[in-house]
Write a protein that holds these residues in place. Structure first.
Motif, PDB file in Angstrom:
ATOM      1  N   ARG A 136       4.037  -4.995 -12.183  1.00 34.26           N
ATOM      2  CA  ARG A 136       3.954  -3.571 -11.835  1.00 34.26           C
ATOM      3  C   ARG A 136       2.499  -3.218 -11.580  1.00 34.26           C
ATOM      4  N   THR A 137       2.282  -2.198 -10.786  1.00 29.91           N
ATOM      5  CA  THR A 137       0.955  -1.583 -10.739  1.00 29.91           C
ATOM      6  C   THR A 137       0.872  -0.636 -11.931  1.00 29.91           C
ATOM      7  N   ASN A 138      -0.158  -0.810 -12.750  1.00 32.83           N
ATOM      8  CA  ASN A 138      -0.267  -0.032 -13.991  1.00 32.83           C
ATOM      9  C   ASN A 138      -1.437   0.947 -13.874  1.00 32.83           C
ATOM     10  N   PRO A 193      -4.496  -2.230  -8.307  1.00 29.18           N
ATOM     11  CA  PRO A 193      -5.389  -2.251  -7.138  1.00 29.18           C
ATOM     12  C   PRO A 193      -6.141  -0.928  -7.060  1.00 29.18           C
ATOM     13  N   MET A 194      -7.394  -0.982  -6.658  1.00 27.98           N
ATOM     14  CA  MET A 194      -8.209   0.238  -6.442  1.00 27.98           C
ATOM     15  C   MET A 194      -8.960   0.028  -5.140  1.00 27.98           C
ATOM     16  N   THR A 195      -8.370   0.468  -4.032  1.00 28.93           N
ATOM     17  CA  THR A 195      -8.878  -0.010  -2.744  1.00 28.93           C
ATOM     18  C   THR A 195      -9.564   1.056  -1.887  1.00 28.93           C
ATOM     19  N   PRO A 221      10.299   2.510  -7.120  1.00 29.72           N
ATOM     20  CA  PRO A 221      11.559   2.222  -6.408  1.00 29.72           C
ATOM     21  C   PRO A 221      11.366   1.250  -5.248  1.00 29.72           C
ATOM     22  N   ARG A 222      12.461   0.674  -4.813  1.00 28.46           N
ATOM     23  CA  ARG A 222      12.469  -0.170  -3.615  1.00 28.46           C
ATOM     24  C   ARG A 222      13.666   0.205  -2.763  1.00 28.46           C
ATOM     25  N   ARG A 223      13.491   0.059  -1.428  1.00 29.94           N
ATOM     26  CA  ARG A 223      14.618   0.273  -0.546  1.00 29.94           C
ATOM     27  C   ARG A 223      15.645  -0.838  -0.759  1.00 29.94           C
ATOM     28  N   ARG A 270      -4.834  -3.764   8.100  1.00 30.73           N
ATOM     29  CA  ARG A 270      -5.285  -4.763   7.123  1.00 30.73           C
ATOM     30  C   ARG A 270      -4.421  -4.706   5.851  1.00 30.73           C
ATOM     31  N   ALA A 271      -4.277  -3.493   5.296  1.00 27.67           N
ATOM     32  CA  ALA A 271      -3.479  -3.358   4.064  1.00 27.67           C
ATOM     33  C   ALA A 271      -2.005  -3.660   4.339  1.00 27.67           C
ATOM     34  N   LEU A 272      -1.561  -3.353   5.537  1.00 33.30           N
ATOM     35  CA  LEU A 272      -0.164  -3.674   5.904  1.00 33.30           C
ATOM     36  C   LEU A 272       0.044  -5.195   5.862  1.00 33.30           C
ATOM     37  N   HIS A 273      -0.903  -5.933   6.458  1.00 38.08           N
ATOM     38  CA  HIS A 273      -0.759  -7.398   6.456  1.00 38.08           C
ATOM     39  C   HIS A 273      -0.881  -7.964   5.038  1.00 38.08           C
ATOM     40  N   ILE A 274      -1.745  -7.379   4.234  1.00 41.85           N
ATOM     41  CA  ILE A 274      -1.864  -7.850   2.846  1.00 41.85           C
ATOM     42  C   ILE A 274      -0.532  -7.639   2.123  1.00 41.85           C
ATOM     43  N   SER A 275       0.088  -6.490   2.358  1.00 38.94           N
ATOM     44  CA  SER A 275       1.384  -6.205   1.728  1.00 38.94           C
ATOM     45  C   SER A 275       2.423  -7.232   2.190  1.00 38.94           C
ATOM     46  N   ILE A 276       2.427  -7.527   3.478  1.00 39.47           N
ATOM     47  CA  ILE A 276       3.388  -8.509   3.998  1.00 39.47           C
ATOM     48  C   ILE A 276       3.102  -9.898   3.413  1.00 39.47           C
ATOM     49  N   ILE A 334       0.853  -1.191   0.000  1.00 39.35           N
ATOM     50  CA  ILE A 334       0.000   0.000   0.000  1.00 39.35           C
ATOM     51  C   ILE A 334       0.896   1.251   0.000  1.00 39.35           C
ATOM     52  N   HIS A 335       0.637   2.167  -0.919  1.00 37.44           N
ATOM     53  CA  HIS A 335       1.425   3.407  -1.089  1.00 37.44           C
ATOM     54  C   HIS A 335       2.934   3.142  -1.185  1.00 37.44           C
ATOM     55  N   ASN A 336       3.303   1.946  -1.587  1.00 37.46           N
ATOM     56  CA  ASN A 336       4.732   1.568  -1.650  1.00 37.46           C
ATOM     57  C   ASN A 336       5.447   1.858  -0.331  1.00 37.46           C
ATOM     58  N   VAL A 386      -9.873   6.316 -10.196  1.00 40.10           N
ATOM     59  CA  VAL A 386      -8.549   5.835  -9.769  1.00 40.10           C
ATOM     60  C   VAL A 386      -8.037   6.794  -8.692  1.00 40.10           C
ATOM     61  N   ARG A 387      -7.241   6.269  -7.774  1.00 40.00           N
ATOM     62  CA  ARG A 387      -6.745   7.134  -6.695  1.00 40.00           C
ATOM     63  C   ARG A 387      -5.846   8.215  -7.296  1.00 40.00           C
ATOM     64  N   ASP A 388      -6.074   9.457  -6.896  1.00 47.18           N
ATOM     65  CA  ASP A 388      -5.253  10.547  -7.418  1.00 47.18           C
ATOM     66  C   ASP A 388      -4.062  10.757  -6.495  1.00 47.18           C
TER      67      ASP A 388
HETATM   68  C1  LIG Z   1      -3.167  -3.423  -0.033  1.00 45.67           C
HETATM   69  C2  LIG Z   1      -2.800  -2.587  -1.241  1.00 45.67           C
HETATM   70  C3  LIG Z   1      -3.644  -1.551  -1.652  1.00 45.67           C
HETATM   71  C4  LIG Z   1      -3.321  -0.778  -2.783  1.00 45.67           C
HETATM   72  N1  LIG Z   1      -4.191   0.202  -3.216  1.00 45.67           N
HETATM   73  C5  LIG Z   1      -3.919   0.898  -4.343  1.00 45.67           C
HETATM   74  C6  LIG Z   1      -4.839   1.867  -4.859  1.00 45.67           C
HETATM   75  O1  LIG Z   1      -5.917   2.085  -4.304  1.00 45.67           O
HETATM   76  N2  LIG Z   1      -4.523   2.518  -6.006  1.00 45.67           N
HETATM   77  C7  LIG Z   1      -3.350   2.286  -6.684  1.00 45.67           C
HETATM   78  O2  LIG Z   1      -3.114   2.889  -7.732  1.00 45.67           O
HETATM   79  N3  LIG Z   1      -2.448   1.368  -6.215  1.00 45.67           N
HETATM   80  C8  LIG Z   1      -2.701   0.678  -5.080  1.00 45.67           C
HETATM   81  N4  LIG Z   1      -1.825  -0.265  -4.616  1.00 45.67           N
HETATM   82  C9  LIG Z   1      -0.576  -0.507  -5.351  1.00 45.67           C
HETATM   83  C10 LIG Z   1       0.636   0.128  -4.651  1.00 45.67           C
HETATM   84  O3  LIG Z   1       0.536   1.538  -4.674  1.00 45.67           O
HETATM   85  C11 LIG Z   1       1.907  -0.391  -5.341  1.00 45.67           C
HETATM   86  O4  LIG Z   1       2.039  -1.756  -5.085  1.00 45.67           O
HETATM   87  C12 LIG Z   1       3.168   0.317  -4.875  1.00 45.67           C
HETATM   88  O5  LIG Z   1       3.137   1.682  -5.203  1.00 45.67           O
HETATM   89  C13 LIG Z   1       4.424  -0.313  -5.500  1.00 45.67           C
HETATM   90  O6  LIG Z   1       4.366  -0.274  -6.907  1.00 45.67           O
HETATM   91  P1  LIG Z   1       4.416  -1.605  -7.785  1.00 45.67           P
HETATM   92  O7  LIG Z   1       3.177  -2.403  -7.458  1.00 45.67           O
HETATM   93  O8  LIG Z   1       4.414  -1.127  -9.209  1.00 45.67           O
HETATM   94  O9  LIG Z   1       5.651  -2.361  -7.444  1.00 45.67           O
HETATM   95  C14 LIG Z   1      -2.122  -1.048  -3.499  1.00 45.67           C
HETATM   96  C15 LIG Z   1      -1.281  -2.109  -3.081  1.00 45.67           C
HETATM   97  C16 LIG Z   1      -1.611  -2.869  -1.973  1.00 45.67           C
HETATM   98  C17 LIG Z   1      -0.718  -4.015  -1.561  1.00 45.67           C
END
Ligand SMILES: Cc1cc2nc3c(=O)[nH]c(=O)nc-3n(C[C@H](O)[C@H](O)[C@H](O)COP(=O)(O)O)c2cc1C
Length: 348
Positions: free
Chosen positions: A143-145, A294-296, A333-335, A82-88, A49-51, A235-237
């Motif tokens: 990638r997230t597109n 993702p669009m959450t 990017p990634r750390r 919740r989103a933190l655990h999904i990311s993990i 979530i939010h990278n 889409v999230r702005d």
């Molecule tokens: C739980 C979760 C919720 C997310 N929600 C959104 C979202 O609402 N809109 C969006 O554009 N990307 C969303 N993302 C994608 C992340 O922003 C993205 O994974 C992150 O910026 C890293 O980029 P990458 O997926 O291209 O590696 C979400 C990702 C996760 C894991």
């Protein structure tokens, strides 16, 4: 709570038999440095979530511990984690897929030692299947597109593959028809409006969006995507608080294809499972040349998330994805691994 081990791809039944056959041969072998480093790199390539990349990793020679990094939690849109655990969960999935592609099975222990969310222990080997290799190959390319997708329909066989990738113990992916898709978009639009009006949301978003190239986390301007010319696709702005960033406007697909991931039950364990299922779906989509976003927003506003829950109270929505065919986008990017690795000395 200890869980029975499950195959990393959630579906390949020959796993146990094959593992049993090969266990004796591999039992005393140790993971090579190359395989361990590959698993760690795979973990950090996961979506978050939010990278935020909200994980700390540790490898002690016998297993990998995955800790949540509470300093990277999003208190406004994700107060329960919740989103933190999904990311993990997505990071855990990547690690297990990378190990499987190197010929290692893995056992998932939850919780892990010293407060870790999970521990992944490499186990007996088996010959990786071509599909497992393909999934592992997709880790670096997923990638997230946030670009418009074209109007090409996603074939049923690909939708089936996504559903199979998600399906596991109490997890399912629902492909939305246009009517239900429209309803989810309307809820997303409502959620987006609630969030935009909240100064705390805007501050949090600003903290995780960046036009500074040197930053290794957060969502960079280059990944924001264009602003849709109509409000029909909410889409999230990510540019809400970065108005100085130059953005194009573009026409997005008229009928976005949405899918929703549900879990039976809700809570940290289920979120971790959902994260693993999410990443299996995203990697499978990538293998099939499908773009995903993702669009959450609707899942982050509690009363709207409740409206998305199917009747009966057993299934809970964990992820909404927009899928389709689009142009490739650049990686976010990634750390570096050294920032993500947790040494024994700093274990909390
Ligand atoms: C739980 C979760 C919720 C997310 N929600 C959104 C979202 O609402 N809109 C969006 O554009 N990307 C969303 N993302 C994608 C992340 O922003 C993205 O994974 C992150 O910026 C890293 O980029 P990458 O997926 O291209 O590696 C979400 C990702 C996760 C894991």
């Amino acid at each position: 709570m200890r869980r029975r081990p499950s195959p990393p791809d959630g579906g390949e039944r020959p796993y146990r038999a094959a593992a049993a056959r090969t266990r004796l041969g591999r039992m005393n072998e140790r993971l090579s440095d190359r395989a361990a480093a590959g698993a760690l790199r795979a973990a950090v390539a996961a979506p978050s979530i939010h990278n935020t990349q909200p994980w700390r990793l540790r490898f002690d020679g016998a297993g990998f511990d995955v800790h949540a990094d509470a300093r990277r939690a999003l208190d406004v849109i994700d107060p329960d984690g919740r989103a933190l655990h999904i990311s993990i969960g997505a990071a855990v999935c990547n690690m297990r897929v990378a190990l499987a592609a190197e010929g290692w099975g893995s056992r998932l222990e939850r919780p892990g030692p010293s407060g870790a969310e999970a521990r992944i222990v490499p186990t007996a080997c088996r010959e990786p299947s071509p599909s497992m290799r393909a999934l592992a190959g997709a880790i670096a390319h997923r990638r997230t597109n946030r670009q418009p997708f074209d109007d090409t329909a996603v074939p049923a066989v690909v939708l089936d593959a996504l559903c199979r990738a998600a399906a596991g113990d109490g997890l399912r992916l629902v492909i939305l028809d246009p009517v239900r898709g429209g309803a989810v978009l309307a809820l997303t639009q409502a959620a987006d409006a609630v969030q935009r009006a909240d100064p705390r949301y805007r501050r949090e978003l600003a903290a995780w969006t960046t036009d500074r190239g040197e930053r290794r986390d957060g969502v960079p301007v280059a990944a924001f995507g264009p602003r849709p010319t109509t409000a029909a696709l909410p889409v999230r702005d990510f540019g809400l608080e970065l108005q100085r960033a130059e953005r194009d406007a573009a026409r997005f697909e008229a009928h976005p294809r949405l899918v929703v991931l549900h879990s039976r039950g809700d809570g940290p364990d289920r979120w971790l499972d959902a994260g693993q299922a999410l990443e299996r779906v995203l990697l499978t989509a990538s293998v099939h040349g499908l773009a995903t976003q993702p669009m959450t927003q609707a899942l982050e506003v509690p009363h709207l998330r409740r409206l998305l829950s199917p009747p009966g109270g057993h299934w809970h929505p964990q992820m909404i994805l927009r899928i389709g065919y689009g142009h490739p986008v650049a990686a976010s990017p990634r750390r570096p691994l050294r920032d993500v690795m947790r040494s024994t000395a700093c274990a909390r």
